[in-house]
Design a protein around this motif. Structure first.
Motif, PDB file in Angstrom:
ATOM      1  N   TYR A 126      12.257  44.361   4.511  1.00 44.00           N
ATOM      2  CA  TYR A 126      12.344  45.720   4.264  1.00 44.00           C
ATOM      3  C   TYR A 126      11.342  46.057   2.999  1.00 44.00           C
ATOM      4  O   TYR A 126      10.666  46.962   3.043  1.00 44.00           O
ATOM      5  CB  TYR A 126      13.638  46.443   4.120  1.00 44.00           C
ATOM      6  N   THR A 151      10.624  49.197   9.033  1.00 45.62           N
ATOM      7  CA  THR A 151      10.697  50.578   8.743  1.00 45.62           C
ATOM      8  C   THR A 151      11.960  50.887   8.444  1.00 45.62           C
ATOM      9  O   THR A 151      13.234  49.891   8.289  1.00 45.62           O
ATOM     10  CB  THR A 151      10.177  51.381   9.721  1.00 45.62           C
ATOM     11  N   LYS A 152      12.155  51.825   7.513  1.00 45.21           N
ATOM     12  CA  LYS A 152      13.547  52.414   6.975  1.00 45.21           C
ATOM     13  C   LYS A 152      14.410  52.624   8.171  1.00 45.21           C
ATOM     14  O   LYS A 152      15.879  52.305   7.930  1.00 45.21           O
ATOM     15  CB  LYS A 152      13.664  53.608   6.107  1.00 45.21           C
ATOM     16  N   LYS A 153      14.063  53.029   9.204  1.00 46.95           N
ATOM     17  CA  LYS A 153      14.836  53.242  10.507  1.00 46.95           C
ATOM     18  C   LYS A 153      15.380  51.847  10.818  1.00 46.95           C
ATOM     19  O   LYS A 153      16.577  51.791  11.369  1.00 46.95           O
ATOM     20  CB  LYS A 153      13.936  54.034  11.535  1.00 46.95           C
ATOM     21  N   GLU A 154      14.484  50.947  11.019  1.00 48.95           N
ATOM     22  CA  GLU A 154      14.893  49.798  11.710  1.00 48.95           C
ATOM     23  C   GLU A 154      16.063  49.094  10.555  1.00 48.95           C
ATOM     24  O   GLU A 154      16.741  48.553  11.005  1.00 48.95           O
ATOM     25  CB  GLU A 154      13.716  48.907  11.742  1.00 48.95           C
ATOM     26  N   TYR A 155      15.543  49.214   9.398  1.00 51.96           N
ATOM     27  CA  TYR A 155      16.495  48.390   8.349  1.00 51.96           C
ATOM     28  C   TYR A 155      17.948  49.146   8.376  1.00 51.96           C
ATOM     29  O   TYR A 155      18.923  48.437   8.337  1.00 51.96           O
ATOM     30  CB  TYR A 155      15.787  48.890   7.092  1.00 51.96           C
ATOM     31  N   GLU A 156      17.801  50.255   8.495  1.00 47.05           N
ATOM     32  CA  GLU A 156      19.450  51.191   8.582  1.00 47.05           C
ATOM     33  C   GLU A 156      20.164  50.899   9.943  1.00 47.05           C
ATOM     34  O   GLU A 156      21.208  50.724  10.014  1.00 47.05           O
ATOM     35  CB  GLU A 156      19.118  52.724   8.359  1.00 47.05           C
ATOM     36  N   LYS A 157      19.383  50.462  10.834  1.00 44.18           N
ATOM     37  CA  LYS A 157      19.802  50.617  12.156  1.00 44.18           C
ATOM     38  C   LYS A 157      20.509  48.849  12.189  1.00 44.18           C
ATOM     39  O   LYS A 157      21.597  48.831  12.548  1.00 44.18           O
ATOM     40  CB  LYS A 157      18.789  50.359  13.280  1.00 44.18           C
ATOM     41  N   LYS A 158      19.888  47.967  11.714  1.00 45.68           N
ATOM     42  CA  LYS A 158      20.411  46.720  11.534  1.00 45.68           C
ATOM     43  C   LYS A 158      21.304  46.451  10.531  1.00 45.68           C
ATOM     44  O   LYS A 158      22.091  45.597  10.606  1.00 45.68           O
ATOM     45  CB  LYS A 158      19.227  45.686  11.108  1.00 45.68           C
ATOM     46  N   ARG A 159      21.399  47.410   9.553  1.00 41.88           N
ATOM     47  CA  ARG A 159      22.487  47.399   8.486  1.00 41.88           C
ATOM     48  C   ARG A 159      23.832  47.591   8.980  1.00 41.88           C
ATOM     49  O   ARG A 159      24.804  47.179   8.433  1.00 41.88           O
ATOM     50  CB  ARG A 159      22.263  48.115   7.411  1.00 41.88           C
ATOM     51  N   GLN A 160      23.740  48.483  10.279  1.00 43.09           N
ATOM     52  CA  GLN A 160      25.196  48.866  10.508  1.00 43.09           C
ATOM     53  C   GLN A 160      25.723  47.713  11.621  1.00 43.09           C
ATOM     54  O   GLN A 160      25.598  46.913  12.108  1.00 43.09           O
ATOM     55  CB  GLN A 160      25.031  50.055  11.400  1.00 43.09           C
TER      56      GLN A 160
END
Length: 66
Positions: free
Chosen positions: A51, A57-66
Motif C-alpha cells: 500500500y 489502492t486504498k480501497k483494495e488495502y481496506e478490503k484485504k485488511r478485513q
C-alpha cells in the motif's frame, strides 16, 4: 501417606508418560499458534508495504485488511 507413596512408586512410569504427552500436546498447540501468528503478521507487513509503495489502492488495502 503410605498409600500415596505406593501409588507414586508403582505408577511413576505411567505418570511420567502421561505428563510427557500432556507437555508435548501443549508444545505442539503453542508452536502451531505462534506459526499462525507469525504468518498473519508477515502478510500484514507485506500488505502495508504494498500500500505504501502504491502497488494497491486504498480501497483494495481496506478490503484485504478485513
Amino acid at each position: 501417606m503410605e498409600t500415596l507413596n505406593e501409588l507414586i512408586t508403582n505408577w511413576y512410569p505411567l505418570l511420567f508418560l502421561v505428563s510427557m504427552w500432556v507437555a508435548l500436546a501443549i508444545w505442539v498447540w503453542a508452536s502451531r499458534r505462534k506459526a499462525r501468528l507469525d504468518i498473519d503478521n508477515a502478510s500484514n507487513l507485506i500488505l502495508v508495504r504494498r500500500y505504501r509503495n502504491g502497488q494497491i489502492t486504498k480501497k483494495e488495502y481496506e478490503k484485504k485488511r478485513q
